[in-house]
Write an enzyme that holds these catalytic residues in place. Structure first.
Site, PDB file in Angstrom:
ATOM      1  N   HIS A 168       0.820  -1.210   0.000  1.00  0.00           N
ATOM      2  CA  HIS A 168       0.000   0.000   0.000  1.00  0.00           C
ATOM      3  C   HIS A 168       0.860   1.268   0.000  1.00  0.00           C
ATOM      4  CE1 HIS A 168      -3.375   2.512   1.927  1.00  0.00           C
ATOM      5  NE2 HIS A 168      -3.871   2.060   0.792  1.00  0.00           N
ATOM      6  N   LYS A 170       3.286   4.486  -0.952  1.00  0.00           N
ATOM      7  CA  LYS A 170       3.276   5.478  -2.024  1.00  0.00           C
ATOM      8  C   LYS A 170       4.470   6.411  -1.868  1.00  0.00           C
ATOM      9  CE  LYS A 170      -1.444   4.793  -1.443  1.00  0.00           C
ATOM     10  NZ  LYS A 170      -2.175   4.326  -0.266  1.00  0.00           N
ATOM     11  N   ASP A 175      15.838  11.869  -8.879  1.00  0.00           N
ATOM     12  CA  ASP A 175      17.282  12.085  -8.763  1.00  0.00           C
ATOM     13  C   ASP A 175      17.816  11.893  -7.338  1.00  0.00           C
ATOM     14  OD1 ASP A 175      17.792  12.481 -11.431  1.00  0.00           O
ATOM     15  OD2 ASP A 175      17.614  14.662 -11.348  1.00  0.00           O
ATOM     16  N   HIS A 418      -9.454  10.646   2.316  1.00  0.00           N
ATOM     17  CA  HIS A 418      -8.449   9.637   2.011  1.00  0.00           C
ATOM     18  C   HIS A 418      -7.115   9.913   2.692  1.00  0.00           C
ATOM     19  CE1 HIS A 418      -5.875   6.994  -0.606  1.00  0.00           C
ATOM     20  NE2 HIS A 418      -6.942   6.232  -0.501  1.00  0.00           N
ATOM     21  N   LYS A 420      -4.237  10.235   5.490  1.00  0.00           N
ATOM     22  CA  LYS A 420      -3.880   9.489   6.692  1.00  0.00           C
ATOM     23  C   LYS A 420      -2.805  10.292   7.411  1.00  0.00           C
ATOM     24  CE  LYS A 420      -4.259   6.295   3.061  1.00  0.00           C
ATOM     25  NZ  LYS A 420      -5.664   6.229   2.945  1.00  0.00           N
ATOM     26  N   ASP A 425       0.345  16.143  20.476  1.00  0.00           N
ATOM     27  CA  ASP A 425       0.679  17.320  21.277  1.00  0.00           C
ATOM     28  C   ASP A 425       1.022  18.546  20.431  1.00  0.00           C
ATOM     29  OD1 ASP A 425       0.244  15.880  23.580  1.00  0.00           O
ATOM     30  OD2 ASP A 425       2.336  15.288  23.800  1.00  0.00           O
TER      31      ASP A 425
END
Length: 522
Positions: A168, A170, A175, A418, A420, A425
């Site tokens: 999952h 991404k 470079d 979508h 996450k 704190d």
């Protein structure tokens, strides 16, 4: 009763396809991120900042959909030596085709392209992937591939334990100098190019030492036993495949939808800032955390292969506040106990997830809803995003804290959360691919970046203070022990006593899903 011919054909196809298996011996030539990229255009562009902030990483949030796409296009255009791209989903739609065209052009000028795709969502793309992989400067690997290319149900029937586990992660690195990490896959719904469906998401663009950590994570997955060279899985491309790709890209550019989107991307201030090397980075410490790719082959739930303990340790124990944004929020008994204990000990715990009417995965909502009352009873604050809500981003010259995490610039009729991201704190924040659910914890591999940033963590807290109560329903306990949903609008408050925007049939379906023993898969 004699089975229908369609059923017979299906069962016969399942039987035949179930015999397919992964190649027994695959030649994998090990490769790693290029280290000699200090004279590339991107290296020269970031050098003034990295030199002035030794040991620090520069972080720039990408909450706006078109900005996130513009950043990827510009990095692809500026890359001189290498592109390392790792994705769970890459659709063959407008933005997917535009990015494929961009990496093809990069390869044409000599850039080495390594594209690592999870194979769960590549159905129908084999000819395109084979054509791209045939380019001498492009190599594609498929993570945990399906042996049955045309009838994937065969793998689910005969090899479910393996294909149920996915990569999952991404990341996008150019470079070995600039990386993008976050929640966005590649597809129109992630980049504001789809007016029917849209995801509110969040990425960060990073420069400095943390980029090398992203590259090490990529190399680990690229060289793993689960990463199969595309050529070992796909039929070879024919002599006309490259011409067909170019023809497809020409068609994309001619479509009115693509032309409107390309123009919208051209108008993003970030595009001008990238072109003029004027991007505002926050200089701080950041570190990448990720699962071990061996997690997908493990059947013993080994903690040393999992990212969750690393995430918990890196964020640290909250002293005052814990803010959680997770579109697929299934805390389970263990997570619920942790959150309720924190809340009862005086820690301010707030959660933003999708409402029943906004979620795109009903079983996940069923997995979450069974824990709501217990969370609320302990003092946890629950917000559920309203369907179709995509809070317009603030003026680009103003403070972006007024927008939702992952705000897109255009509303869609089926906007859904979508992003996450978790903050502790108002000091440390995580941005990545990890959902607070059993699938992310135990089945899929995930990654993300922990950033020591009162600015970014504080921005999320301010969103939960100001913007999100208007863009989401707040779930609250009633005196009789039931639940109610508070809908705050400019016209005042409306109180719903059932899940807003849902009918009796859907609520009944969710109630049925709650009793099924499927939580471990969610």
């Amino acid at each position: 009763m004699i089975p229908s011919r369609a059923l017979v054909a299906f069962l016969l196809g399942l039987l035949i396809s179930g015999c397919a298996s992964l190649p027994g011996h695959v030649e994998r030539i090990e490769s790693t991120a290029l280290s000699n990229t200090d004279e590339t255009r991107l290296a020269k562009a970031v050098r003034p900042g990295t030199s002035a902030h030794p040991g620090k990483s520069g972080i720039h949030p990408l909450p706006v959909a078109e900005d996130a796409f513009a950043a990827r296009i510009v990095l692809t255009q500026l890359a001189d030596r290498s592109l390392d791209l790792q994705y769970y989903i890459w659709h063959g739609d407008t933005t997917g085709q535009l990015l494929w065209e961009a990496i093809w052009k990069a390869a044409e000028r000599g850039v080495r392209v390594r594209l690592l795709l999870d194979d769960a969502n590549t159905g129908g793309l084999d000819p395109t992937l084979a054509a791209l992989d045939a380019h001498p400067n492009i190599e594609i690997r498929l993570f945990n591939p399906f042996a049955n290319r045309g009838f994937r149900a065969g793998d689910f029937a005969t090899d479910f334990a393996r294909v149920n586990r996915r990569m999952h992660n991404k990341s996008f690195t150019a470079d070995n100098q600039v990386s993008i990490v976050g929640g966005r896959n590649v597809g129109d719904e992630y980049y504001g190019a789809n007016m029917e469906v849209g995801f509110q998401d969040l990425d960060v663009m990073a420069i400095g030492p943390v980029v090398r950590e992203v590259s090490r994570e990529f190399d680990l997955f690229w060289n793993s036993a689960s990463a199969y060279p595309a050529a070992s899985m796909l039929p070879p491309a024919d002599s006309d495949s490259a011409a067909r790709l170019r023809e497809k890209w020409d068609q994309v550019h001619k479509s009115p939808e693509a032309q409107r989107y390309i123009e919208a991307v051209r108008q993003t201030p970030l595009l001008r800032q990238l072109a003029g090397n004027q991007v505002d980075f926050e200089w701080t410490t950041a570190r990448v955390i990720h699962d071990n790719p061996a997690k997908v082959l493990d059947r013993t739930d080994r903690k040393d292969l999992q990212m969750l303990p690393l995430l918990t340790e890196a964020l640290g124990k909250p002293q005052n506040e814990l803010d959680l944004v997770s579109p697929y929020f299934v805390p389970g008994q263990g997570g619920t106990k942790t959150l309720t204990t924190l809340a009862r000990n005086g820690i301010k715990v707030r959660v933003l997830t999708n409402s029943m009417s906004a979620t795109d995965v009903s079983p996940v909502h069923a997995g979450y809803s069974k824990y709501r009352k217990e969370l609320l009873q302990s003092g946890v604050t629950l917000y559920e995003l309203k369907p179709g809500i995509a809070v317009p981003p603030p003026d680009r010259d103003d403070d972006k804290s007024r927008g939702l995490p992952g705000s897109g610039s255009r509303a869609s009729s089926a906007a859904s959360l979508h992003a996450k991201t978790f903050a502790v704190d108002r000091n440390r924040i995580f941005v990545g691919s990890f959902n607070l659910d059993p699938r992310s914890a135990h089945l899929n591999t995930e990654m993300g970046v922990i950033i020591d940033s009162p600015a970014l963590a504080g921005r999320l807290a301010q969103q939960l203070d100001m913007a999100i109560p208007k863009a989401a329903y707040q779930v609250r306990l009633k005196p009789d022990g039931g639940m109610e949903w508070i809908d705050r609008t400019p016209q005042g408050e409306t109180i719903h006593t059932t899940e807003p925007g849902s009918g009796a049939l859907k609520r009944g379906w969710i109630n049925f899903l709650e009793i099924l023993p499927i939580e471990w898969m969610l």
